[in-house]
Motif scaffolding. Structure first.
Motif, PDB file in Angstrom:
ATOM      1  N   GLU A  53      -3.630   3.514 -14.091  1.00  0.00           N
ATOM      2  CA  GLU A  53      -2.000   4.549 -13.662  1.00  0.00           C
ATOM      3  C   GLU A  53      -3.455   4.514 -11.893  1.00  0.00           C
ATOM      4  OE1 GLU A  53       0.462   7.655 -14.713  1.00  0.00           O
ATOM      5  OE2 GLU A  53      -1.165   8.066 -14.748  1.00  0.00           O
ATOM      6  N   GLU A  54      -5.388   4.805 -11.884  1.00  0.00           N
ATOM      7  CA  GLU A  54      -5.665   4.442 -11.291  1.00  0.00           C
ATOM      8  C   GLU A  54      -6.091   3.088 -10.349  1.00  0.00           C
ATOM      9  OE1 GLU A  54      -9.976   5.974  -9.313  1.00  0.00           O
ATOM     10  OE2 GLU A  54      -9.722   7.106 -11.175  1.00  0.00           O
ATOM     11  N   SER A  55      -6.188   2.257 -11.437  1.00  0.00           N
ATOM     12  CA  SER A  55      -6.428   1.160 -10.848  1.00  0.00           C
ATOM     13  C   SER A  55      -5.308   0.032 -10.627  1.00  0.00           C
ATOM     14  CB  SER A  55      -6.989  -0.011 -12.595  1.00  0.00           C
ATOM     15  OG  SER A  55      -7.023  -1.391 -12.423  1.00  0.00           O
ATOM     16  N   VAL A  56      -4.133   0.510 -11.412  1.00  0.00           N
ATOM     17  CA  VAL A  56      -3.258   0.239 -10.651  1.00  0.00           C
ATOM     18  C   VAL A  56      -2.850   1.080  -8.874  1.00  0.00           C
ATOM     19  CG1 VAL A  56      -0.056   0.292 -10.305  1.00  0.00           C
ATOM     20  CG2 VAL A  56      -1.465   0.273 -12.649  1.00  0.00           C
ATOM     21  N   ALA A  57      -3.294   2.066  -8.768  1.00  0.00           N
ATOM     22  CA  ALA A  57      -2.749   2.479  -7.108  1.00  0.00           C
ATOM     23  C   ALA A  57      -4.428   1.609  -6.583  1.00  0.00           C
ATOM     24  CB  ALA A  57      -3.364   4.091  -7.579  1.00  0.00           C
ATOM     25  N   ILE A  58      -5.180   1.790  -7.129  1.00  0.00           N
ATOM     26  CA  ILE A  58      -5.971   0.578  -6.187  1.00  0.00           C
ATOM     27  C   ILE A  58      -5.656  -0.759  -5.683  1.00  0.00           C
ATOM     28  CG2 ILE A  58      -8.588  -0.089  -5.864  1.00  0.00           C
ATOM     29  CD1 ILE A  58      -9.328   1.979  -7.657  1.00  0.00           C
ATOM     30  N   TYR A  59      -5.182  -1.336  -6.952  1.00  0.00           N
ATOM     31  CA  TYR A  59      -5.081  -2.539  -6.832  1.00  0.00           C
ATOM     32  C   TYR A  59      -3.670  -3.168  -5.778  1.00  0.00           C
ATOM     33  CZ  TYR A  59      -7.689  -5.000 -10.365  1.00  0.00           C
ATOM     34  OH  TYR A  59      -8.978  -5.303 -10.700  1.00  0.00           O
ATOM     35  N   ARG A  60      -2.671  -1.760  -5.835  1.00  0.00           N
ATOM     36  CA  ARG A  60      -1.861  -1.756  -4.863  1.00  0.00           C
ATOM     37  C   ARG A  60      -1.873  -1.663  -3.464  1.00  0.00           C
ATOM     38  NH1 ARG A  60       3.296  -1.294  -7.074  1.00  0.00           N
ATOM     39  NH2 ARG A  60       2.859  -0.118  -8.963  1.00  0.00           N
ATOM     40  N   GLN A  61      -3.306  -0.442  -3.247  1.00  0.00           N
ATOM     41  CA  GLN A  61      -3.450  -0.658  -2.146  1.00  0.00           C
ATOM     42  C   GLN A  61      -3.977  -1.587  -1.261  1.00  0.00           C
ATOM     43  OE1 GLN A  61      -5.949   3.000  -1.358  1.00  0.00           O
ATOM     44  NE2 GLN A  61      -7.065   1.779   1.254  1.00  0.00           N
ATOM     45  N   LEU A  62      -5.167  -2.709  -2.519  1.00  0.00           N
ATOM     46  CA  LEU A  62      -4.972  -4.112  -1.501  1.00  0.00           C
ATOM     47  C   LEU A  62      -4.838  -4.478  -1.515  1.00  0.00           C
ATOM     48  CD1 LEU A  62      -8.560  -4.012  -4.611  1.00  0.00           C
ATOM     49  CD2 LEU A  62      -9.307  -3.523  -1.649  1.00  0.00           C
ATOM     50  N   ALA A  63      -3.187  -4.610  -2.554  1.00  0.00           N
ATOM     51  CA  ALA A  63      -2.226  -6.375  -2.711  1.00  0.00           C
ATOM     52  C   ALA A  63      -1.250  -5.677  -1.242  1.00  0.00           C
ATOM     53  CB  ALA A  63      -1.460  -6.042  -3.766  1.00  0.00           C
ATOM     54  N   ASN A  64      -1.446  -4.460  -0.606  1.00  0.00           N
ATOM     55  CA  ASN A  64      -0.886  -4.323   0.639  1.00  0.00           C
ATOM     56  C   ASN A  64      -1.682  -4.504   1.521  1.00  0.00           C
ATOM     57  OD1 ASN A  64       1.567  -3.025  -0.289  1.00  0.00           O
ATOM     58  ND2 ASN A  64       0.546  -0.885  -0.901  1.00  0.00           N
ATOM     59  N   GLU A  65      -2.799  -4.790   1.495  1.00  0.00           N
ATOM     60  CA  GLU A  65      -3.506  -5.248   2.903  1.00  0.00           C
ATOM     61  C   GLU A  65      -3.799  -7.027   2.548  1.00  0.00           C
ATOM     62  OE1 GLU A  65      -6.993  -2.753   2.543  1.00  0.00           O
ATOM     63  OE2 GLU A  65      -6.355  -1.114   3.103  1.00  0.00           O
ATOM     64  N   ASN A  66      -3.544  -7.336   1.621  1.00  0.00           N
ATOM     65  CA  ASN A  66      -4.146  -8.783   1.492  1.00  0.00           C
ATOM     66  C   ASN A  66      -3.314  -8.574  -0.247  1.00  0.00           C
ATOM     67  OD1 ASN A  66      -5.215 -11.427   1.181  1.00  0.00           O
ATOM     68  ND2 ASN A  66      -7.134 -10.499   1.716  1.00  0.00           N
ATOM     69  N   PRO A  67      -2.046  -9.544   0.514  1.00  0.00           N
ATOM     70  CA  PRO A  67      -1.224  -9.944  -1.583  1.00  0.00           C
ATOM     71  C   PRO A  67      -1.598 -11.721  -1.604  1.00  0.00           C
ATOM     72  CG  PRO A  67      -0.142 -10.464   0.862  1.00  0.00           C
ATOM     73  CD  PRO A  67      -1.144  -9.444   1.382  1.00  0.00           C
ATOM     74  N   GLY A  68      -2.674 -12.431  -0.642  1.00  0.00           N
ATOM     75  CA  GLY A  68      -2.466 -13.442  -1.466  1.00  0.00           C
ATOM     76  C   GLY A  68      -3.654 -13.368  -2.356  1.00  0.00           C
ATOM     77  N   ALA A  69      -4.688 -12.125  -2.060  1.00  0.00           N
ATOM     78  CA  ALA A  69      -5.911 -12.306  -2.739  1.00  0.00           C
ATOM     79  C   ALA A  69      -5.957 -11.497  -4.149  1.00  0.00           C
ATOM     80  CB  ALA A  69      -7.058 -11.591  -2.046  1.00  0.00           C
ATOM     81  N   TYR A  70      -5.234  -9.944  -3.714  1.00  0.00           N
ATOM     82  CA  TYR A  70      -5.077  -8.961  -4.812  1.00  0.00           C
ATOM     83  C   TYR A  70      -3.637  -8.969  -5.668  1.00  0.00           C
ATOM     84  CZ  TYR A  70      -9.025  -7.978  -3.097  1.00  0.00           C
ATOM     85  OH  TYR A  70     -10.102  -8.076  -2.624  1.00  0.00           O
ATOM     86  N   LEU A  71      -2.159  -9.563  -5.217  1.00  0.00           N
ATOM     87  CA  LEU A  71      -1.444  -9.802  -6.448  1.00  0.00           C
ATOM     88  C   LEU A  71      -0.937  -9.785  -7.531  1.00  0.00           C
ATOM     89  CD1 LEU A  71       1.893 -10.994  -3.877  1.00  0.00           C
ATOM     90  CD2 LEU A  71       1.252  -8.238  -4.779  1.00  0.00           C
TER      91      LEU A  71
END
Length: 734
Positions: A437-455
């Motif tokens: 869950e913590e992993s998902v939360a970090i990736y979700r924040q990163l994907a919000n800022e840079n979807p191309g790199a982290y979606l």
């Protein structure tokens, strides 16, 4: 009121608050003024304000504000370096020198030590007198390229990309615009920055353009072959990221061939590049599913780096560590887990030594190697050891991400995802869920800022989250996470099928499992059928890479049909799956043995349900032999129970009893008291059925004792009932 006057009012308000000891209140005024000046292209005034903002951020002790101020200073550096020379209508040369000096001061005070040397280089360029415009363009392009690389390394991706774009723009205006080596350097960096931003297609296009130019030059001048080889290696990386795996392999193979030719004539000059190109070739071969060839290429890379590191450890030990780490992964792909472990352990030992000497440069490499070591240990069933190294990797990445979230948050998320798997292997499902869950939360924040790199990373973590929730029986939540994963991969696959279709197929396969867990067997069929269709399409073009995925999805489809009561259709899917597994041969057996055993078990059940008991027993016997060969105790136990059930249906109680007793020995070895009790109880019933009342009584009594230990009251009642009935049969009539 002019724009400059408005900005000055904002600056003064900020200065008053700062003088009163309120830096956090002052910062918004400074930032507002700075934004206003930059938007109006008053870069001189903006640069003079940057150190003031830096000072306020330092006093605030807020890491987030410090990073934001650093990003603004980097952005200003790029803007200033991009201005035409020798003069510009908005800023004089003297003002330009002062402005860059102010930025240098700002970055130094902010502690941006990794990028500070690049800013010093820029500042020194501005002190040069009488530099011709073309020379200035060349030097500024090189300086911006250096700034871009350093900014990317420290996590300032948007600023790094902007610096790379300006470097290319300036270089292409210079007299050296046709120079292949410099073009590879600046365009290669731009391609890397575009890829980090998630723009994989643009990165690939940039790399291909450089490659075309270098090929034209090398065709006319053989001395440019090294540059062509470098361009081929770079292009191969970006082609693979964009999903064009065959072209990537062709480029990597050609690069190796060139370096081999060059190394024959001048080993000292070209062996290092040959080793690097062989390492890249191994990755590309693995992408194509050619795992044996991949391992061979990387073994050659390791051998060269080992020789180079022996002569010059300072220069080549890091490369040896990286190549060993890669070789461990490739050996794991082949199922050679025991061979992969010492290779990865050596990589960890090298990076540990390097990190002790220079933690800033090598701690991240150490943590990545530890992550891979955890996988290797898990492959060998050493789950406690696997967890230990995964926890060490996580500690390192958590520390690095605390110091520089921009640079290391994604790696922290990856380490958490890996830790979730390791905890799940040990049955610690609550802890596993927390990490995932913590992993998902970090990736979700990163994907919000840079979807191309982290979606894509977010989708992978959501897929794992679905598994973790399923382990805890939270099937509705598990389904929700998996559905989100599928939706993201579908979007990505629509935009770039080459890169993401296989991941969509895997997520759809998992979606079928999640729906099956909820008893929604009819709903699970379309998702699983779509997964099979995608894998079938991919396997037609590249069987080595995708046949294993096709076999797995066919096996799952068979399970889904079986759950819907369509046993004949289930058998067809399972039979095709098993045929694929058999055709893959012994070499990679450890990588798919568990899936093949499961397919044989389900097929055996299906045949039994159709009244074809002898065929069912044949399938289950093959599954049992394979499980024993792989030393997979849990699968041995499960298969023995399936065989016992079929014998029981046939009323062949003697054979059923023997199977239950074999199963009980496996359960005891696994430490599963509940299953042990159930096996012994079933064995007792079988013995009663064929008249061995004394043996049945002994076993029923033992089963009762085990049920009592585990606190299974309902099972205890059944055991008491069986014991009493057996006593009545064994005790003499009075």
């Amino acid at each position: 009121m002019t724009d400059t006057q408005w900005a000055e009012i904002q600056r003064k308000k900020g200065a008053e608050l700062l003088a009163e000891g309120n830096p956090s209140d002052a910062i918004p005024y400074f930032e507002s003024a700075l934004r206003h000046l930059v938007d109006r292209n008053d870069l001189y005034s903006a640069a003079r304000l940057a150190p003031v903002l830096a000072d306020a951020c330092l006093r605030s002790n807020d890491d987030r504000l410090l990073r934001r101020a650093t990003a603004r200073s980097l952005d200003l550096s790029v803007r200033l370096m991009s201005l035409p020379r020798p003069s510009h209508e908005a800023i004089s040369n003297d003002q330009l020198k002062t402005a860059i000096s102010s930025i240098s001061k700002s970055l130094k005070s902010l502690g941006a030590l990794d990028v500070f040397p690049a800013i010093q280089e820029i500042a020194s360029l501005e002190q040069l007198k009488g530099v011709d415009e073309s020379g200035s363009l060349r030097e500024r392009a090189a300086a911006l390229n250096n700034l871009s690389i350093r900014a990317a390394r420290t996590g300032y991706a948007p600023e790094a990309l902007k610096a790379a774009q300006e470097a290319v723009h300036l270089f292409l205006q210079s007299e050296d615009a046709e120079d292949p080596a410099t073009l590879v350097a600046v365009m290669g960096n731009l391609a890397n920055r575009l890829a980090e931003a998630g723009d994989l297609d643009s990165a690939q296009i940039a790399a291909r353009e450089v490659l075309m130019h270098c090929r034209r030059v090398a065709d006319q001048d053989e001395s440019q072959l090294p540059t062509l080889a470098m361009a081929l290696s770079n292009a191969g990386v970006h082609m693979a990221r964009a999903g064009d795996i065959p072209s990537a392999l062709d480029s990597a193979s050609e690069a190796v061939a060139i370096y081999q030719h060059l190394a024959r004539d001048n080993a000292a000059a070209h062996l290092p590049n040959l080793a690097g190109s062989l390492n890249n070739l191994g990755v590309r071969l693995a992408d194509m599913g050619q795992h044996a060839e991949a391992a061979t290429a990387i073994e050659e890379s390791v051998a060269i780096y080992r020789q180079l590191a022996r002569d010059n450890p300072g220069a080549y030990l890091p490369n040896l560590g990286g190549s060993l780490d890669n070789l461990g992964v490739r050996l794991g792909d082949l199922g050679r887990y025991a061979d992969g472990l010492p290779v990865t352990e050596e990589a960890v030992a090298i990076y540990r030594q390097l990190a002790n000497e220079n933690p800033g440069a090598y701690l991240s490499n150490l943590a990545s190697a530890l992550n891979n070591l955890g996988v290797r240990l898990g492959d060998l069933g050493r789950y406690e050891d696997s967890l230990s190294v995964a926890e060490e990797a996580l500690l390192i990445f958590r520390r690095l991400a605390g110091e520089n979230p921009r640079a290391h948050s994604s790696r922290l998320a990856s380490a958490l995802n890996n830790l979730g798997v390791r905890l799940g292997d040990l049955g610690r499902h609550e802890d596993s869920l927390s990490a995932t869950e913590e992993s998902v939360a970090i990736y979700r924040q990163l994907a919000n800022e840079n979807p191309g790199a982290y979606l894509s990373d977010l989708s992978g973590a959501l897929n794992n989250l679905g598994v973790r929730l399923g382990d805890l029986g939270r099937h509705e939540d598990s389904l929700s996470a998996t559905e989100e994963s599928v939706a993201i991969y579908r979007q990505l696959a629509n935009e770039n099928p080459g890169a993401y279709l296989s991941r969509l197929a895997s997520a759809l396969n998992n979606l079928g499992v999640r729906l099956g867990d909820l008893g929604r067997h009819e709903d699970s069929l379309p998702a699983t059928e779509e997964s099979v269709a995608i894998y079938r399409h991919l396997a037609e073009a590249n069987p080595e890479a995708y046949l294993l995925g096709l076999a797995g999805s066919l096996s799952n489809l068979g399970i889904r049909y079986s759950g819907s009561g369509e046993y004949q259709t289930s058998l067809e899917a399972l039979r095709e799956s098993i045929d694929i597994y058999r055709a893959l041969g012994e070499t990679r057996m450890p990588t798919y043995a568990t899936q093949m055993i499961t397919a044989l078990q389900v097929m055996g059940n299906g045949l039994a349900n159709l009244g074809r008991a002898d065929e069912a027993l044949g399938c289950l016997t093959e599954a049992l032999d394979l499980a024993r060969h792989q030393s997979n105790s849990s699968q041995v136990l499960a298969t023995q129970l399936e065989i016992a059930a079929i014998y029981t249906r046939q009323r062949n109680f003697k054979q059923a009893g023997e199977s239950y007793e074999s199963a009980s020995r496996e359960a005891e070895a696994l430490g599963s008291a509940a299953i042990l009790g159930a096996c012994i109880f079933a064995s007792a019933n079988c013995r009663k059925s064929y008249g061995d009342f004394s043996g049945a009584l002994t076993r029923a009594t033992k089963a009762y004792e085990i049920f009592e230990q585990v606190g299974n009251l309902e099972a205890m009642d059944r055991a008491v009932e069986l014991v009493n009935s057996l006593k009545a049969l064994t005790e003499p009539w009075s």
